[in-house]
Motif scaffolding. Structure first.
Motif, PDB file in Angstrom:
ATOM      1  N   LYS A  21     -14.080  90.922   9.020  1.00 24.79           N
ATOM      2  CA  LYS A  21     -14.246  91.853  10.130  1.00 24.79           C
ATOM      3  C   LYS A  21     -14.556  91.123  11.428  1.00 24.79           C
ATOM      4  CE  LYS A  21     -15.751  95.833   7.399  1.00 24.79           C
ATOM      5  NZ  LYS A  21     -16.827  96.839   7.179  1.00 24.79           N
ATOM      6  N   LYS A  22     -15.503  90.166  11.384  1.00 23.60           N
ATOM      7  CA  LYS A  22     -15.925  89.500  12.617  1.00 23.60           C
ATOM      8  C   LYS A  22     -16.098  88.015  12.365  1.00 23.60           C
ATOM      9  CE  LYS A  22     -19.730  89.361  16.010  1.00 23.60           C
ATOM     10  NZ  LYS A  22     -21.010  89.993  16.439  1.00 23.60           N
ATOM     11  N   LYS A  69      -6.216  85.733  14.430  1.00 23.41           N
ATOM     12  CA  LYS A  69      -5.338  86.359  13.441  1.00 23.41           C
ATOM     13  C   LYS A  69      -5.975  86.472  12.066  1.00 23.41           C
ATOM     14  CE  LYS A  69      -1.269  84.559  15.860  1.00 23.41           C
ATOM     15  NZ  LYS A  69      -0.079  83.653  15.772  1.00 23.41           N
ATOM     16  N   LEU A  70      -7.174  85.896  11.915  1.00 25.11           N
ATOM     17  CA  LEU A  70      -7.837  85.897  10.609  1.00 25.11           C
ATOM     18  C   LEU A  70      -8.897  86.981  10.471  1.00 25.11           C
ATOM     19  CD1 LEU A  70      -8.382  82.052  10.036  1.00 25.11           C
ATOM     20  CD2 LEU A  70      -6.474  83.487   9.264  1.00 25.11           C
ATOM     21  N   CYS A  71      -9.111  87.781  11.522  1.00 27.99           N
ATOM     22  CA  CYS A  71     -10.218  88.738  11.488  1.00 27.99           C
ATOM     23  C   CYS A  71      -9.888  89.939  12.364  1.00 27.99           C
ATOM     24  CB  CYS A  71     -11.502  88.065  11.992  1.00 27.99           C
ATOM     25  SG  CYS A  71     -11.332  87.276  13.608  1.00 27.99           S
ATOM     26  N   ASP A  72     -10.662  90.983  12.182  1.00 30.59           N
ATOM     27  CA  ASP A  72     -10.497  92.159  13.036  1.00 30.59           C
ATOM     28  C   ASP A  72     -10.975  91.871  14.454  1.00 30.59           C
ATOM     29  OD1 ASP A  72      -9.560  93.540  10.835  1.00 30.59           O
ATOM     30  OD2 ASP A  72     -11.518  94.405  10.353  1.00 30.59           O
ATOM     31  N   GLU A  73     -12.075  91.117  14.554  1.00 30.95           N
ATOM     32  CA  GLU A  73     -12.627  90.791  15.867  1.00 30.95           C
ATOM     33  C   GLU A  73     -13.043  89.322  15.907  1.00 30.95           C
ATOM     34  OE1 GLU A  73     -16.044  92.409  18.981  1.00 30.95           O
ATOM     35  OE2 GLU A  73     -16.514  92.329  16.836  1.00 30.95           O
ATOM     36  N   LEU A  74     -12.503  88.593  16.880  1.00 23.98           N
ATOM     37  CA  LEU A  74     -12.945  87.231  17.144  1.00 23.98           C
ATOM     38  C   LEU A  74     -13.832  87.262  18.388  1.00 23.98           C
ATOM     39  CD1 LEU A  74     -12.862  84.118  16.793  1.00 23.98           C
ATOM     40  CD2 LEU A  74     -10.878  84.126  18.333  1.00 23.98           C
ATOM     41  N   ALA A 127     -21.486  89.216  11.845  1.00 25.62           N
ATOM     42  CA  ALA A 127     -20.408  88.247  11.641  1.00 25.62           C
ATOM     43  C   ALA A 127     -20.289  87.866  10.167  1.00 25.62           C
ATOM     44  CB  ALA A 127     -20.641  87.002  12.483  1.00 25.62           C
ATOM     45  N   ASP A 128     -19.078  87.601   9.729  1.00 27.65           N
ATOM     46  CA  ASP A 128     -18.843  87.086   8.389  1.00 27.65           C
ATOM     47  C   ASP A 128     -19.042  85.569   8.348  1.00 27.65           C
ATOM     48  OD1 ASP A 128     -17.726  89.520   6.866  1.00 27.65           O
ATOM     49  OD2 ASP A 128     -16.515  89.476   8.692  1.00 27.65           O
ATOM     50  N   MET A 129     -18.520  84.891   9.365  1.00 26.38           N
ATOM     51  CA  MET A 129     -18.634  83.441   9.458  1.00 26.38           C
ATOM     52  C   MET A 129     -18.708  83.039  10.928  1.00 26.38           C
ATOM     53  SD  MET A 129     -15.970  81.913   6.613  1.00 26.38           S
ATOM     54  CE  MET A 129     -15.896  82.573   4.944  1.00 26.38           C
TER      55      MET A 129
END
Length: 279
Positions: A2-3, A23-28, A64-66
């Motif tokens: 997600k983030k 391109k790897l997440c909903d929100e950068l 955040a995820d990462m």
């Protein structure tokens, strides 16, 4: 995801990562101490913030995820100059990650954490720290911080010891080159590998003369494709014989191995105009 949060997004390497990470997440969420770039990618949001400000980092990493941590002063400087962004900033990222339940920190470490080892030793990821500068010392601190936060608090980390992420322009780079495509690939593997615990990997392309060994990092699935051998003949002809007694030629840190502590090492790396423009 997600983030995803990217620090150092206005830096030379961070700027290359913004689009692929978006391109790897909903929100950068891209961040730097500098003002926002002129344009943003789809799904990207920018926050101007100081790494040395723990409350700001804690707010930034909420949900955040990462976090992909490339923020820092990217050169040797006096210890007092590096203390805020490179030392305290690293602590703030890991502490903010822990407080927010962030799963993993992907960290831009450096060969300068082991820069005083000789290139002929062909060191692996388990080589003991041997920094060549205060800058390298900050990388050692962050790697040990990452190890401790995994052991004590369960925050995963991948510490990428980047060698020479710029176009090959000198004999050292024939072995140490990391292409921008391989950089992106390495970061993607550091993100999408299911389990990493605390991992170290050398950021180097598939060079015939690479002076480091990534055998024990195979679980990350990092398989670089580019090879600096294509530049070798021209570079070696230009520079001629090198002095084997010069630590700048013999040690992994290159010019950083010989400069006085606190003085810039970037000028000695002979970056081309495109790489400098991204700095």
């Amino acid at each position: 995801m997600k983030k995803l949060v990217l620090t150092g997004a206005r830096g030379r390497l961070g700027s290359y990562l913004r689009e692929p990470l978006s391109k790897l997440c909903d929100e950068l969420v891209s961040t730097d101490i500098l003002e926002a770039p002129t344009s943003l990618h789809d799904g990207e949001r920018y926050v101007q913030a100081d790494l040395a400000d723990l409350p700001a980092m804690e707010a930034l990493l909420e949900g955040a995820d990462m976090v992909v941590h490339f923020g820092a002063i990217g050169d040797e400087a006096p210890f007092e100059t590096l203390l805020g962004p490179n030392f305290i900033g690293a602590y703030n990222i890991w502490e903010a990650a822990y407080r927010n339940g962030v799963r993993r920190v992907v960290y831009a470490s450096s060969i300068h954490a082991v820069g005083m080892h000789k290139k002929t030793d062909f060191i692996g990821i388990d080589a003991p720290h041997r920094p060549d500068t205060f800058y390298g010392l900050a990388k050692c601190f962050a790697e040990d911080l990452a190890s401790m936060y995994w052991d004590k608090r369960g925050v995963e980390a991948v510490c990428m010891r980047i060698l020479s992420a710029a176009q090959p322009t000198n004999p050292r780079a024939v072995g140490t080159w990391l292409s921008y495509d391989d950089l992106i690939h390495m970061v993607e593997r550091a993100i999408d590998t299911p389990i990493v615990g605390f991992s170290v990997v050398y950021g180097v392309s598939n060079n015939d003369r690479a002076p480091v060994d990534n055998t024990k990092a195979r679980h990350l699935g990092y398989h670089p494709k580019d090879n600096a051998e294509a530049y070798a003949k021209e570079i070696y002809a230009e520079y001629g014989p090198l002095d084997p007694q010069d630590a700048a030629n013999m040690c992994h840190g290159g010019p950083f191995s010989t400069i006085p502590l606190g003085e810039s090492g970037l000028a000695a790396l002979n970056l081309n105009e495109d790489d400098v423009a991204k700095s």
